[in-house]
Design a protein around this motif. Structure first.
Motif, PDB file in Angstrom:
ATOM      1  N   ASP A   7      -1.454   5.922  11.759  1.00 18.58           N
ATOM      2  CA  ASP A   7      -2.904   5.745  11.570  1.00 18.58           C
ATOM      3  C   ASP A   7      -3.178   4.665  10.511  1.00 18.58           C
ATOM      4  OD1 ASP A   7      -3.451   7.804  13.372  1.00 18.58           O
ATOM      5  OD2 ASP A   7      -3.871   9.298  11.819  1.00 18.58           O
ATOM      6  N   HIS A   8      -2.441   4.741   9.419  1.00 23.20           N
ATOM      7  CA  HIS A   8      -2.635   3.818   8.290  1.00 23.20           C
ATOM      8  C   HIS A   8      -2.416   2.360   8.742  1.00 23.20           C
ATOM      9  CE1 HIS A   8      -1.843   2.771   3.844  1.00 23.20           C
ATOM     10  NE2 HIS A   8      -1.353   1.716   4.479  1.00 23.20           N
ATOM     11  N   ILE A   9      -1.278   2.116   9.379  1.00 24.84           N
ATOM     12  CA  ILE A   9      -0.967   0.730   9.784  1.00 24.84           C
ATOM     13  C   ILE A   9      -1.910   0.288  10.910  1.00 24.84           C
ATOM     14  CG2 ILE A   9       0.783  -0.790  10.817  1.00 24.84           C
ATOM     15  CD1 ILE A   9       1.573  -0.163   7.990  1.00 24.84           C
ATOM     16  N   ARG A  10      -2.187   1.178  11.841  1.00 25.86           N
ATOM     17  CA  ARG A  10      -3.064   0.797  12.967  1.00 25.86           C
ATOM     18  C   ARG A  10      -4.435   0.348  12.456  1.00 25.86           C
ATOM     19  NH1 ARG A  10      -4.247   5.594  15.333  1.00 25.86           N
ATOM     20  NH2 ARG A  10      -6.089   5.505  14.006  1.00 25.86           N
ATOM     21  N   ASP A  11      -5.012   1.146  11.559  1.00 27.92           N
ATOM     22  CA  ASP A  11      -6.344   0.794  11.069  1.00 27.92           C
ATOM     23  C   ASP A  11      -6.316  -0.469  10.206  1.00 27.92           C
ATOM     24  OD1 ASP A  11      -7.503   2.844  12.460  1.00 27.92           O
ATOM     25  OD2 ASP A  11      -7.612   4.216  10.759  1.00 27.92           O
ATOM     26  N   TRP A  12      -5.252  -0.650   9.468  1.00 27.54           N
ATOM     27  CA  TRP A  12      -5.107  -1.844   8.619  1.00 27.54           C
ATOM     28  C   TRP A  12      -4.998  -3.105   9.503  1.00 27.54           C
ATOM     29  CZ3 TRP A  12      -0.469  -2.219   4.594  1.00 27.54           C
ATOM     30  CH2 TRP A  12      -0.641  -3.347   3.783  1.00 27.54           C
ATOM     31  N   VAL A  13      -4.159  -3.015  10.526  1.00 30.46           N
ATOM     32  CA  VAL A  13      -3.908  -4.199  11.372  1.00 30.46           C
ATOM     33  C   VAL A  13      -5.037  -4.410  12.386  1.00 30.46           C
ATOM     34  CG1 VAL A  13      -2.334  -5.139  13.131  1.00 30.46           C
ATOM     35  CG2 VAL A  13      -1.402  -4.028  11.098  1.00 30.46           C
ATOM     36  N   LEU A  14      -5.475  -3.333  13.008  1.00 33.16           N
ATOM     37  CA  LEU A  14      -6.435  -3.477  14.125  1.00 33.16           C
ATOM     38  C   LEU A  14      -7.882  -3.231  13.692  1.00 33.16           C
ATOM     39  CD1 LEU A  14      -4.324  -1.744  16.935  1.00 33.16           C
ATOM     40  CD2 LEU A  14      -4.522  -4.185  16.439  1.00 33.16           C
ATOM     41  N   GLY A  15      -8.080  -2.716  12.472  1.00 31.27           N
ATOM     42  CA  GLY A  15      -9.442  -2.539  11.949  1.00 31.27           C
ATOM     43  C   GLY A  15      -9.923  -1.104  12.053  1.00 31.27           C
ATOM     44  N   THR A  16     -10.815  -0.728  11.098  1.00 34.37           N
ATOM     45  CA  THR A  16     -11.421   0.612  11.120  1.00 34.37           C
ATOM     46  C   THR A  16     -12.656   0.572  12.028  1.00 34.37           C
ATOM     47  OG1 THR A  16     -12.438  -0.085   9.031  1.00 34.37           O
ATOM     48  CG2 THR A  16     -10.654   1.506   8.881  1.00 34.37           C
TER      49      THR A  16
ATOM     50  N   SER B 232       9.908  19.064   3.910  1.00 33.91           N
ATOM     51  CA  SER B 232       8.560  18.528   3.722  1.00 33.91           C
ATOM     52  C   SER B 232       8.000  18.045   5.059  1.00 33.91           C
ATOM     53  CB  SER B 232       8.526  17.485   2.616  1.00 33.91           C
ATOM     54  OG  SER B 232       9.214  16.348   2.957  1.00 33.91           O
ATOM     55  N   SER B 233       6.694  17.849   5.050  1.00 31.18           N
ATOM     56  CA  SER B 233       5.972  17.515   6.284  1.00 31.18           C
ATOM     57  C   SER B 233       6.598  16.286   6.928  1.00 31.18           C
ATOM     58  CB  SER B 233       4.507  17.241   5.965  1.00 31.18           C
ATOM     59  OG  SER B 233       4.414  16.153   5.071  1.00 31.18           O
ATOM     60  N   ALA B 234       6.672  16.278   8.239  1.00 35.05           N
ATOM     61  CA  ALA B 234       7.310  15.139   8.905  1.00 35.05           C
ATOM     62  C   ALA B 234       6.452  14.611  10.054  1.00 35.05           C
ATOM     63  CB  ALA B 234       8.694  15.522   9.395  1.00 35.05           C
ATOM     64  N   LEU B 235       6.081  15.471  11.001  1.00 37.73           N
ATOM     65  CA  LEU B 235       5.331  14.921  12.144  1.00 37.73           C
ATOM     66  C   LEU B 235       3.950  14.448  11.699  1.00 37.73           C
ATOM     67  CD1 LEU B 235       2.865  16.550  13.913  1.00 37.73           C
ATOM     68  CD2 LEU B 235       4.688  18.211  14.104  1.00 37.73           C
ATOM     69  N   SER B 236       3.342  15.200  10.772  1.00 36.43           N
ATOM     70  CA  SER B 236       2.010  14.793  10.304  1.00 36.43           C
ATOM     71  C   SER B 236       2.108  13.552   9.426  1.00 36.43           C
ATOM     72  CB  SER B 236       1.332  15.943   9.554  1.00 36.43           C
ATOM     73  OG  SER B 236       2.156  16.411   8.506  1.00 36.43           O
ATOM     74  N   ALA B 237       3.200  13.428   8.677  1.00 33.69           N
ATOM     75  CA  ALA B 237       3.390  12.233   7.839  1.00 33.69           C
ATOM     76  C   ALA B 237       3.609  11.012   8.730  1.00 33.69           C
ATOM     77  CB  ALA B 237       4.579  12.441   6.905  1.00 33.69           C
TER      78      ALA B 237
ATOM     79  N   SER C 143       0.841  -1.194   0.000  1.00 36.95           N
ATOM     80  CA  SER C 143       0.000   0.000   0.000  1.00 36.95           C
ATOM     81  C   SER C 143       0.877   1.245   0.000  1.00 36.95           C
ATOM     82  CB  SER C 143      -0.884   0.003   1.258  1.00 36.95           C
ATOM     83  OG  SER C 143      -0.066   0.129   2.417  1.00 36.95           O
ATOM     84  N   CYS C 144       0.249   2.386  -0.242  1.00 36.29           N
ATOM     85  CA  CYS C 144       0.984   3.647  -0.090  1.00 36.29           C
ATOM     86  C   CYS C 144       0.165   4.632   0.741  1.00 36.29           C
ATOM     87  CB  CYS C 144       1.378   4.240  -1.445  1.00 36.29           C
ATOM     88  SG  CYS C 144       0.080   5.181  -2.233  1.00 36.29           S
ATOM     89  N   LEU C 145       0.868   5.628   1.232  1.00 32.80           N
ATOM     90  CA  LEU C 145       0.267   6.571   2.180  1.00 32.80           C
ATOM     91  C   LEU C 145      -0.502   7.686   1.477  1.00 32.80           C
ATOM     92  CD1 LEU C 145       0.209   7.141   5.306  1.00 32.80           C
ATOM     93  CD2 LEU C 145       1.947   8.874   4.863  1.00 32.80           C
ATOM     94  N   THR C 146      -1.827   7.709   1.680  1.00 27.81           N
ATOM     95  CA  THR C 146      -2.630   8.898   1.347  1.00 27.81           C
ATOM     96  C   THR C 146      -3.430   9.312   2.583  1.00 27.81           C
ATOM     97  OG1 THR C 146      -4.398   7.508   0.448  1.00 27.81           O
ATOM     98  CG2 THR C 146      -2.815   8.431  -1.129  1.00 27.81           C
ATOM     99  N   ARG C 147      -3.120   8.654   3.702  1.00 24.55           N
ATOM    100  CA  ARG C 147      -3.823   8.992   4.944  1.00 24.55           C
ATOM    101  C   ARG C 147      -3.491  10.412   5.401  1.00 24.55           C
ATOM    102  NH1 ARG C 147      -6.284   5.802   8.849  1.00 24.55           N
ATOM    103  NH2 ARG C 147      -7.207   7.153  10.413  1.00 24.55           N
ATOM    104  N   LEU C 148      -2.295  10.881   5.057  1.00 25.49           N
ATOM    105  CA  LEU C 148      -1.968  12.262   5.420  1.00 25.49           C
ATOM    106  C   LEU C 148      -2.924  13.220   4.706  1.00 25.49           C
ATOM    107  CD1 LEU C 148      -0.275  14.500   6.683  1.00 25.49           C
ATOM    108  CD2 LEU C 148       1.454  14.122   4.907  1.00 25.49           C
ATOM    109  N   ASP C 149      -3.201  12.957   3.435  1.00 25.33           N
ATOM    110  CA  ASP C 149      -4.131  13.807   2.684  1.00 25.33           C
ATOM    111  C   ASP C 149      -5.542  13.696   3.279  1.00 25.33           C
ATOM    112  OD1 ASP C 149      -2.097  14.295   0.470  1.00 25.33           O
ATOM    113  OD2 ASP C 149      -2.266  12.125   0.466  1.00 25.33           O
TER     114      ASP C 149
END
Ligand SMILES: NC(=O)c1ccc[n+]([C@@H]2O[C@H](COP(=O)([O-])OP(=O)(O)OC[C@H]3O[C@@H](n4cnc5c(N)ncnc54)[C@H](O)[C@@H]3O)[C@@H](O)[C@H]2O)c1
Ligand SMILES: O=C(O)C[C@H](O)C(=O)O
Length: 332
Positions: A253-262, A242-247, A154-160
């Motif tokens: 958030d991305h991995i947590r929701d993927w592993v632990l569920g939305t 470029s953004s760092a803490l928010s990234a 997967s790739c990160l678009t959770r920041l957006d």
């Protein structure tokens, strides 16, 4: 009984996102407060000393969940046995550069790391690509690691996605945690389409559509979209970095929701391998609305797409097809 540690690889760990991300993982922000972790940190030889400094700080922070740190410039050592790989390593965009400018440098890194992960990572490996061009790096990784199931890349678009939640929350002066179900469609680039047509806000009278509460379609169809699309560039202009803490936070958030569920009734945005849903061409890594349960994501199906949205979904797909062709031309 205590859980077995999960091995989490962070590439580019001596860089600025890495510096923000590794303490979050070691504190349980990514995998939960009861999940021990072993961090694998990879960077390149010029950054070896800085990487060792990060390892020293992790030891000094005495994180109870952190059961070990492997800090290395050796890709084989870094990838061996990892369950989760967060791929941040690469060359970031500088002020005035488009993502396409960093393409050549980055896709070749992802081609070689694909082989290492395929050979040495754990069988249940889940991959999140953060480094830009994130969608196309993830696609190259998928294509050059054919034995890793495509659903695990997967790739990160959770920041957006989070940026879109933040803009709505600021506009309406509501808690960001009361806004949900925005969608980022497509590329993590300025062609992405932040879509609020299905988004809602929790109010004392129940959930209300964002469109109804904002009551300003001109703003929602104009400035809101361009602000989210251009937020990465605005951060670069302000910070000269470029953004760092928010990234880093979005990666957790991305991995947590993927592993632990939305949460029930909530979807999030993830860049995943397109299966043709919503008439997006198959064979691209494209950001869709997804729910996750039991460690597997699923694209939310059946959302109505109006004409305005259709054009935007197609435009960002077009850019991704062009990036794919450009990536292959950089590799040949
Ligand atoms: N998807 C997103 O939402 C998002 C958001 C912000 C930044 N980014 C991207 O994330 C990436 C990292 O950003 P940053 O600000 O941390 O950059 P940075 O330059 O501070 O750090 C990148 C690190 O990667 C290392 N690196 C370079 N080549 C490597 C390789 N082959 N293997 C391992 N490590 C390698 C560098 O030495 C450096 O330490 C950039 O590509 C940036 O554009 C993506
Ligand atoms: O825009 C960039 O290149 C940086 C990053 O992808 C971001 O969205 O902050």
């Amino acid at each position: 009984m205590a859980k077995d540690p999960v091995r989490v690889l962070v590439t580019g760990a001596a860089g600025q996102i890495g510096y923000a991300l590794v303490p979050m993982i070691a504190r349980g922000v990514m995998l939960g407060a009861d999940q021990p972790v072993i961090l694998h940190l990879l960077d390149i030889p010029p950054a070896a000393e800085a990487l060792n400094g990060v390892k020293m700080e992790l030891v000094d922070a005495a994180f109870p969940l952190l059961k070990g740190v492997v800090a290395t410039t050796d890709v084989v050592e870094a990838t061996t046995g990892v369950n989760i790989a967060v791929l941040v390593g690469g060359f970031p965009r500088k002020e005035g550069m488009e993502r396409k400018d960093v393409m050549g440098k980055n896709v070749s890194i992802y081609k070689s790391q694909a082989s290492a992960l395929e050979k040495h990572a754990a069988a249940d490996l889940k991959v999140l690509v953060v480094a830009n061009p994130a969608n196309t790096n993830a696609l190259i990784l998928k294509e050059f690691a054919p034995s890793i199931p495509e659903k695990n890349i997967s790739c990160l678009t959770r920041l957006d996605h989070n940026r879109a939640l933040g803009q709505i929350s600021e506009r309406l002066n509501v808690q960001v945690s009361d806004v949900k179900n925005v969608i980022i469609w497509g590329n993590h680039s300025s062609t992405q389409y932040p879509d609020v047509n299905h988004a809602t806000i929790k109010t004392s009278d129940g959930e209300k559509p964002v469109r109804e509460l904002v009551a300003d379609d001109a703003w929602l169809n104009g400035e809101f979209i361009s602000t989210v699309q251009q937020r990465g560039a605005a951060i670069i202009k302000a910070r000269k970095l470029s953004s760092a803490l928010s990234a880093a936070s979005a990666a957790c958030d991305h991995i947590r929701d993927w592993v632990l569920g939305t949460p029930e009734g909530t979807w999030v945005s993830m860049g995943v391998y397109s299966d043709g849903s919503y008439d997006v061409p198959a064979g691209l890594i494209y950001s869709f609305p997804v729910t996750a349960a039991n460690g597997e994501w699923k694209i939310v199906q059946g959302l109505p797409i109006d004409e305005f949205s259709r054009k935007k979904l197609d435009l960002t797909a077009q850019e991704l097809s062009e990036e794919k062709a450009l990536a292959y031309s950089c590799l040949s």
